[in-house]
Design an enzyme around this catalytic site. Sequence first.
Site, PDB file in Angstrom:
ATOM      1  N   ASP A 131      30.939   0.436  18.602  1.00  0.00           N
ATOM      2  CA  ASP A 131      30.675   1.391  17.467  1.00  0.00           C
ATOM      3  C   ASP A 131      31.420   1.238  16.223  1.00  0.00           C
ATOM      4  O   ASP A 131      32.427   1.490  16.122  1.00  0.00           O
ATOM      5  CB  ASP A 131      30.570   2.807  18.262  1.00  0.00           C
ATOM      6  CG  ASP A 131      30.177   3.852  17.163  1.00  0.00           C
ATOM      7  OD1 ASP A 131      29.615   3.393  16.048  1.00  0.00           O
ATOM      8  OD2 ASP A 131      29.992   5.029  17.271  1.00  0.00           O
ATOM      9  N   ASP A 174      32.042   2.671  12.934  1.00  0.00           N
ATOM     10  CA  ASP A 174      31.567   4.150  12.411  1.00  0.00           C
ATOM     11  C   ASP A 174      32.356   4.154  11.035  1.00  0.00           C
ATOM     12  O   ASP A 174      33.671   4.277  10.872  1.00  0.00           O
ATOM     13  CB  ASP A 174      32.312   5.136  13.287  1.00  0.00           C
ATOM     14  CG  ASP A 174      32.085   6.464  12.833  1.00  0.00           C
ATOM     15  OD1 ASP A 174      31.461   6.688  11.929  1.00  0.00           O
ATOM     16  OD2 ASP A 174      32.731   7.460  13.378  1.00  0.00           O
ATOM     17  N   HIS A 184      22.304   9.556  26.153  1.00  0.00           N
ATOM     18  CA  HIS A 184      23.520   8.713  26.339  1.00  0.00           C
ATOM     19  C   HIS A 184      23.902   8.306  27.626  1.00  0.00           C
ATOM     20  O   HIS A 184      24.197   8.767  28.364  1.00  0.00           O
ATOM     21  CB  HIS A 184      24.796   9.633  25.931  1.00  0.00           C
ATOM     22  CG  HIS A 184      24.639  10.073  24.308  1.00  0.00           C
ATOM     23  ND1 HIS A 184      25.388   9.801  23.286  1.00  0.00           N
ATOM     24  CD2 HIS A 184      23.859  11.011  23.718  1.00  0.00           C
ATOM     25  CE1 HIS A 184      25.154  10.096  22.168  1.00  0.00           C
ATOM     26  NE2 HIS A 184      24.205  11.183  22.397  1.00  0.00           N
ATOM     27  N   ALA A 233      19.661  13.970  17.143  1.00  0.00           N
ATOM     28  CA  ALA A 233      19.523  15.410  16.887  1.00  0.00           C
ATOM     29  C   ALA A 233      20.126  15.598  15.655  1.00  0.00           C
ATOM     30  O   ALA A 233      21.010  16.601  15.237  1.00  0.00           O
ATOM     31  CB  ALA A 233      20.245  16.186  18.145  1.00  0.00           C
ATOM     32  N   LYS A 293       0.885  -1.249   0.167  1.00  0.00           N
ATOM     33  CA  LYS A 293       0.091  -0.037   0.041  1.00  0.00           C
ATOM     34  C   LYS A 293       0.885   1.202  -0.129  1.00  0.00           C
ATOM     35  O   LYS A 293       1.684   1.288   0.953  1.00  0.00           O
ATOM     36  CB  LYS A 293      -1.050   0.125   1.227  1.00  0.00           C
ATOM     37  CG  LYS A 293      -1.950   1.075   1.068  1.00  0.00           C
ATOM     38  CD  LYS A 293      -2.903   1.111   2.429  1.00  0.00           C
ATOM     39  CE  LYS A 293      -4.092   1.839   2.312  1.00  0.00           C
ATOM     40  NZ  LYS A 293      -3.514   3.404   1.843  1.00  0.00           N
ATOM     41  N   SER A 301      22.782   2.872  14.635  1.00  0.00           N
ATOM     42  CA  SER A 301      23.081   4.051  15.463  1.00  0.00           C
ATOM     43  C   SER A 301      22.264   5.322  15.321  1.00  0.00           C
ATOM     44  O   SER A 301      22.017   6.146  16.092  1.00  0.00           O
ATOM     45  CB  SER A 301      24.714   4.560  15.006  1.00  0.00           C
ATOM     46  OG  SER A 301      24.439   5.121  13.767  1.00  0.00           O
TER      47      SER A 301
END
Length: 659
Positions: free
Chosen positions: A495, A497, A477, A603, A78, A530
Site C-alpha cells: 500500500d 500511502d 477487506h 466509505a 460528449k 486505493s
Amino acid sequence: MALETCQAKRNFKLAPKSKDGKAVAAKRPAAKARSPAPRERDWPKGARKGAMPDFIEPALAKLKPKPPAGDRWIHEIKFDGYRLQVRVENGKIRMLTRSGLDWTEKFGREVLEAFAALPVQSAAIDGEIVVERDTGASNFSALQHDLSEGRNDRFVFYAFDLLHFDGYNLVDVALIDRKQLLESLLPDDNDKLRYSAHFNESGGLVLDHACRLSLEGMISKLRDSKYRSGRKGDWIKSKCSHRQEFVIGGYVPSTSMKNAIGSLAVGYYQGGELKYVGRVGTGYTAATAQMLYEKLSRLTQNENSFDDKLTSEERRGLIYVKPQLVGEVEFRAWSADGNLRHAAFRGLREDKPAKDVTREMEKTTAPLLPKSAVTLTHPDRIYWPDEGVTKEGLANYYAQVWRFMAPYVVNRPLALLRLPDGINGRQRFFQKHAWKGMNPHIEEITDPKDKQGEKLLRITDFDGIVALVQSAVLEIHPWGASTDNWEKPDMITMDLDPDDEVAWADVIAAAYELKERLEAEGLAAFVKTSGGKGLHVVTPLTPKAGWAEVKGFAKWLADSMSADRPDRYLATATKAKRTGRIFIDYLRNGRGNTAVAPYSARARPGAAVSMPLEWSELTIEVGPAYFTVDNAPTRLDALPRDPWDGFFAAAKPLEKKKR
C-alpha cells in the site's frame, strides 16, 4: 493515442478555491460585452454578411451504436451538461436553451463575464455548460445540484461551434473553418470559457479511450458540413453507456426519509402513447429526493399516467403524476420485455418538453448479470448522500462488477466496514465477527488457529455480497489467503500511502519502482487505485510460503526502497516523519491483516472504488479516487478484457533468499 489524451485536450481545470479548500465564487458587477472596432479579415467560403437571426435551432446528433469511420469525420468529447446557444449582441449576453428558453440568469456572472470579455461586436456560439467533478469529468448530477443550491462557482462553458460572428452568418461555412474561427476567438487562459478541441484519429479509438475514462461518449461531425438544424446525420453521437431522457409518470415515496421520493416510474412516448419502462431507484441525493417530492406532489392524479396496463407489482406503492417532468436516466440495458435494467437518475431535463421524449433505438448487447435471492429492505436508503448512491445502487454496482471481483472476495476471511446510516451517520462498525440479525448468506467460519474464539466471516457467492449490501457493508477487506489454505497467502499487497504534499506523479513513480523490484525477484506485479489517497501494488503468489515469510519479504521491499531513497519513502508508520514522503505499508501482509478488495466501494465522500488498472492506464489523469460506484461499470464495459486478466495464472512461489 495515449490514454490521457482525451482529458488533456479538454484542458481540465478546477474551480478556484479558498484557503480552507472550498470552492468560492467572486461577486462582480453585471457583465457587459465589449464592442471593439470592426476588423478586416478574410472570411471563409460560405460566410454571408447579415444581421444575426433571433434564434438558430441547434444541430442535433443521431445516436449510432458505432462511431463513423474515415477522415471525413472529426470527433469531440460528449459533455454531460446543458446545451446552450450564447448570443453576444448590442452589449448584452443571452444564453438560450436548445428550445429557445432564456436561461441567462441561471448560471451566475462569472460565465457571462467571460463572454463579455471576448473581442467581438456580435456572435452566436454553440456549446454546453457543465460542472466538473474533481476527477475533471463533467457530471450532470453535479450540475443539477449546483443549480438547485444556487451555487455558480463551478460552471464551465465548452464552446464547440460558431454560427455568427461580427455581422457575418457562418451556418454555410464548413465546420472545420467555423471551429478555426472559434478557437482564434476564445482565450487560452479562462477557466470559465473553453474551446472544445476535436480529434482527427479513428473514431473507434477516441471512443475507446473516452469510455475507459468513464466519460459519457463522443460526437462525430463531418468536417466539411454546414450547420444544419435538427437531426440531419451530419453529427453522430456514440455513447459509452445507455443514457437518455424519460418522462416521469409516477413516484414511490421514500421508506427512509420524510417528504422524499424513493423511486420514479418512467416511460417514453411512442405513437402518442406513454409507454412504461420501469422504475428508477438510485441516483438521488437527499436534496434531490426531497426536491422531486415537492415538485411531483403538486402533479398527482388518480388515473394511470401510462397507456400500458401495469401489473400489480408495477403498481405497488405508486403515486401517479401528470406526465410533465423529464428526467435523464443512465441504465445498464433494455430487458427482453422493454424495461430498464439497473437504472440510475441523473437529473431533471428542464430544457426538453415531455412530448418530445421517445426511445432512442440502439442495438447493443450486455453480458448477463447475476441475480440475487436476497431481498433488500429499504432499497432507497441513501448510503452516499452527496452522490445519491442508495442501497439498491450499491447492489446494482456489485452486480455489474461481480464477474471481475469474485475471485478476490469469495472464500476469504473478511473484515467489514458497516455504516447503517450511510457515510454521514454516527454508527460505524469495523467487524470481523457476526452481529445480531446477520443475513444467512454471510457465513461464519472457524479459524483453524483459534478454534475456541469467535468465528470469522466469509461469502461464497453473489448472494453473499448482496447480503453485505443489505447489512450496510460499505467496505470489504479480505485476507491475502483463502479459507482453502489459511496459512499460505496467495497474494502480497503493498500500500503506497502518500503524505498530502506528495504529487500524484511521485506516487505513480513509486508504484513503477515497486513493480521493477518485484519483477527482479521473479514475481508479477499488478496495480489498482486505493479509492482513497494512494495505490496498491499487488503480487499473486503460489501459496507455498507462510505468513511470516511473506510479511518478511514485504518488509524487506519497503525497507530497501526507504533505504535507497529516504527523502522519498518511509517504511514505518510514524506520522511525524511522513511529511513529503510516501509510506510503504507492508503490514497488510500479516496473518489476520487485510487490504481493501479490488472493486470494493470506499466509505468516503465521492463513492470511490478500489479499481484495478492495466499499467498503461496509470497516468496523472486517473487519480486514486477517479473511479466511483457510478462510473466504474462504464469503464469496465469499454475494456476488451479484465484489467487484471491472468492475475492468478501469473502466480509464482516466493523463493527463500537471505535478505
